[in-house]
Design a protein around this motif. Structure first.
Motif, PDB file in Angstrom:
ATOM      1  N   ARG A 146       0.830  -1.208   0.000  1.00 41.69           N
ATOM      2  CA  ARG A 146       0.000   0.000   0.000  1.00 41.69           C
ATOM      3  C   ARG A 146       0.867   1.263   0.000  1.00 41.69           C
ATOM      4  N   HIS A 147       2.144   1.107  -0.301  1.00 38.80           N
ATOM      5  CA  HIS A 147       3.078   2.238  -0.444  1.00 38.80           C
ATOM      6  C   HIS A 147       3.174   3.078   0.841  1.00 38.80           C
ATOM      7  N   THR A 148       3.267   2.367   1.957  1.00 38.00           N
ATOM      8  CA  THR A 148       3.430   3.060   3.233  1.00 38.00           C
ATOM      9  C   THR A 148       4.389   2.252   4.096  1.00 38.00           C
ATOM     10  N   THR A 149       4.677   2.736   5.272  1.00 40.79           N
ATOM     11  CA  THR A 149       5.588   2.053   6.190  1.00 40.79           C
ATOM     12  C   THR A 149       4.965   1.999   7.582  1.00 40.79           C
ATOM     13  N   LEU A 150       5.471   1.093   8.405  1.00 41.94           N
ATOM     14  CA  LEU A 150       5.028   0.952   9.788  1.00 41.94           C
ATOM     15  C   LEU A 150       6.232   1.085  10.715  1.00 41.94           C
ATOM     16  N   SER A 151       6.018   1.668  11.878  1.00 39.61           N
ATOM     17  CA  SER A 151       7.075   1.778  12.881  1.00 39.61           C
ATOM     18  C   SER A 151       6.568   1.212  14.200  1.00 39.61           C
ATOM     19  N   THR A 152       7.444   0.493  14.875  1.00 36.02           N
ATOM     20  CA  THR A 152       7.066  -0.108  16.155  1.00 36.02           C
ATOM     21  C   THR A 152       6.853   0.983  17.199  1.00 36.02           C
ATOM     22  N   MET A 153       5.814   0.833  17.975  1.00 35.78           N
ATOM     23  CA  MET A 153       5.485   1.820  19.004  1.00 35.78           C
ATOM     24  C   MET A 153       5.274   1.097  20.334  1.00 35.78           C
ATOM     25  N   SER A 154       5.657   1.753  21.420  1.00 40.18           N
ATOM     26  CA  SER A 154       5.446   1.170  22.746  1.00 40.18           C
ATOM     27  C   SER A 154       3.962   1.148  23.083  1.00 40.18           C
ATOM     28  N   ALA A 155       3.541   0.113  23.782  1.00 38.42           N
ATOM     29  CA  ALA A 155       2.137   0.020  24.205  1.00 38.42           C
ATOM     30  C   ALA A 155       1.764   1.135  25.167  1.00 38.42           C
ATOM     31  N   GLY A 183       0.105  11.691   9.480  1.00 36.83           N
ATOM     32  CA  GLY A 183      -0.905  12.096   8.516  1.00 36.83           C
ATOM     33  C   GLY A 183      -1.822  10.973   8.084  1.00 36.83           C
ATOM     34  N   ALA A 184      -1.481   9.729   8.404  1.00 38.74           N
ATOM     35  CA  ALA A 184      -2.350   8.609   8.054  1.00 38.74           C
ATOM     36  C   ALA A 184      -3.621   8.658   8.890  1.00 38.74           C
ATOM     37  N   THR A 185      -4.705   8.131   8.347  1.00 36.99           N
ATOM     38  CA  THR A 185      -6.004   8.167   9.018  1.00 36.99           C
ATOM     39  C   THR A 185      -6.384   6.781   9.517  1.00 36.99           C
ATOM     40  N   ARG A 186      -7.463   6.751  10.290  1.00 34.13           N
ATOM     41  CA  ARG A 186      -7.987   5.465  10.752  1.00 34.13           C
ATOM     42  C   ARG A 186      -8.451   4.616   9.571  1.00 34.13           C
ATOM     43  N   ALA A 187      -8.987   5.277   8.562  1.00 40.47           N
ATOM     44  CA  ALA A 187      -9.419   4.542   7.370  1.00 40.47           C
ATOM     45  C   ALA A 187      -8.218   3.877   6.690  1.00 40.47           C
ATOM     46  N   ASP A 188      -7.076   4.580   6.644  1.00 38.38           N
ATOM     47  CA  ASP A 188      -5.870   3.995   6.054  1.00 38.38           C
ATOM     48  C   ASP A 188      -5.442   2.750   6.833  1.00 38.38           C
ATOM     49  N   ALA A 189      -5.529   2.837   8.160  1.00 37.09           N
ATOM     50  CA  ALA A 189      -5.142   1.698   8.993  1.00 37.09           C
ATOM     51  C   ALA A 189      -6.087   0.525   8.778  1.00 37.09           C
ATOM     52  N   GLY A 190      -7.364   0.809   8.681  1.00 36.76           N
ATOM     53  CA  GLY A 190      -8.330  -0.257   8.464  1.00 36.76           C
ATOM     54  C   GLY A 190      -8.104  -0.952   7.131  1.00 36.76           C
ATOM     55  N   LYS A 191      -7.834  -0.182   6.083  1.00 41.15           N
ATOM     56  CA  LYS A 191      -7.572  -0.770   4.761  1.00 41.15           C
ATOM     57  C   LYS A 191      -6.304  -1.622   4.787  1.00 41.15           C
ATOM     58  N   LEU A 192      -5.294  -1.137   5.494  1.00 39.51           N
ATOM     59  CA  LEU A 192      -4.041  -1.891   5.597  1.00 39.51           C
ATOM     60  C   LEU A 192      -4.278  -3.236   6.279  1.00 39.51           C
ATOM     61  N   MET A 193      -5.000  -3.208   7.376  1.00 41.59           N
ATOM     62  CA  MET A 193      -5.244  -4.448   8.109  1.00 41.59           C
ATOM     63  C   MET A 193      -6.124  -5.389   7.296  1.00 41.59           C
ATOM     64  N   ASN A 194      -7.115  -4.849   6.621  1.00 44.69           N
ATOM     65  CA  ASN A 194      -7.994  -5.695   5.805  1.00 44.69           C
ATOM     66  C   ASN A 194      -7.222  -6.355   4.670  1.00 44.69           C
ATOM     67  N   SER A 195      -6.326  -5.596   4.053  1.00 39.35           N
ATOM     68  CA  SER A 195      -5.557  -6.170   2.947  1.00 39.35           C
ATOM     69  C   SER A 195      -4.593  -7.238   3.433  1.00 39.35           C
ATOM     70  N   SER A 196      -4.020  -7.025   4.627  1.00 43.55           N
ATOM     71  CA  SER A 196      -3.095  -8.025   5.163  1.00 43.55           C
ATOM     72  C   SER A 196      -3.832  -9.304   5.554  1.00 43.55           C
TER      73      SER A 196
END
Length: 304
Positions: free
Chosen positions: A87-96, A118-131
């Motif tokens: 999806r042409h984006t990146t993820l970074s590990t974050m502390s809980a 700048g990413a939105t909740r919708a972007d996160a949902g699409k990423l998780m759905n695609s994975s």
């Protein structure tokens, strides 16, 4: 008879004083059921005192993932990264600890990853759905996923240095920044070292500790270590206007039949009012005095 009356008077005075003292003594407070973090520390779940805000504090969208019992977290992260690349984006590990206490109380995530600024909740949902749609081991490794907006510090510490590479190695060797920040990135410049950090909010006290940890091996004063936003674009956060996070439920085990009761369910032990008992004694003493005085008057009027 006079001696008796004096004894009764002393008894009355003693009872009155004991009653007054008992009334003035406050009931002891109920025992504490939780420890609250101080405003200027990073202990516990409370939000720390943050003055470094504006563009230095950002809202980020994260995926809080609760994995299955036998999940391979390394494999899970690889699958998420592959989906992000698609999806042409990146993820970074974050502390809980970036999550609010109420969220942590409900969901203890095994993995938290943040989408770019700048990413939105919708972007996160699409990423998780695609994975998940891609199948593979990610389906077997994930039990629950929450898409959450969190507050993070996005900071850059900068200090002048004749030999930035040498200073970076000295800082890494001491380990102070690793302990305080967890993950950070050191960038070497022309006679300058920059330390970039994105993660859970830091208290003012901890920010100052980081400045000291950089200044000492640089042989300079902490004030020479500047703190600025990691990025000067986008929208920051005014912490003075930010509502406090919802608190986590306070659990208190009262008995074997009442585990997990919240603070609202646990009543403080009742304390008996100390006034009634001295009052009853005072009433009895007054009645006795009245009876003795009446007996004395009767004896005077009817001498034997």
């Amino acid at each position: 008879m006079k001696a008796t009356l004096r004894a009764v008077a002393v008894l009355i005075a003693a009872l009155a004083l004991s009653g007054g003292a008992a009334a003035a003594k406050p009931s002891p407070p109920p025992p504490a059921t939780a420890v609250t973090a101080q405003a200027d520390t990073d202990v516990g779940n409370d939000r720390p005192q943050v003055s470094y805000d504006g563009l230095m504090v950002r809202r980020r969208v994260v995926l809080a993932i609760h994995s299955t019992a036998n999940a391979d977290l390394a494999s899970l992260r690889e699958q998420l990264d592959l989906a992000a690349t698609g999806r042409h984006t990146t993820l970074s590990t974050m502390s809980a600890s970036t999550l609010d206490p109420a969220v942590l109380d409900r969901l203890a995530p095994d993995l938290v990853v943040a989408l770019p600024l700048g990413a939105t909740r919708a972007d996160a949902g699409k990423l998780m759905n695609s994975s998940l749609a891609a199948g593979g081991r990610i389906v077997d490794n994930v039990e629950e996923v929450d898409v959450i907006r969190v507050l993070v510090h996005d900071l850059r510490f900068t200090v002048a240095a004749a030999h930035p590479a040498v200073l970076a190695k000295a800082i890494s060797r001491e380990g102070i920044l690793a302990d305080a920040l967890g993950n950070y990135t050191a960038t070497l410049g022309a006679h300058r070292l920059r330390i970039a950090y994105t993660g859970p909010l830091l208290s003012d006290h901890l920010v100052q500790s980081v400045r000291i940890g950089i200044a000492r091996p640089a042989h300079t004063a902490p004030r020479a270590v500047t703190v600025s936003p990691r990025s000067t674009t986008g929208t920051g956060v005014d912490m003075a206007k930010e509502p406090a996070p919802a608190p986590a439920a306070i659990h208190a085990s009262v008995s074997s039949h009442n585990h997990g009761a919240t603070a609202a369910d646990v009543s403080a032990p009742s304390h008996l009012d100390p006034w009634p008992f001295p009052a009853l004694g005072l009433f009895a003493a007054l009645a006795l005095t009245f009876a003795l005085l009446r007996t004395k008057r009767v004896n005077r009027s009817n001498p034997s």
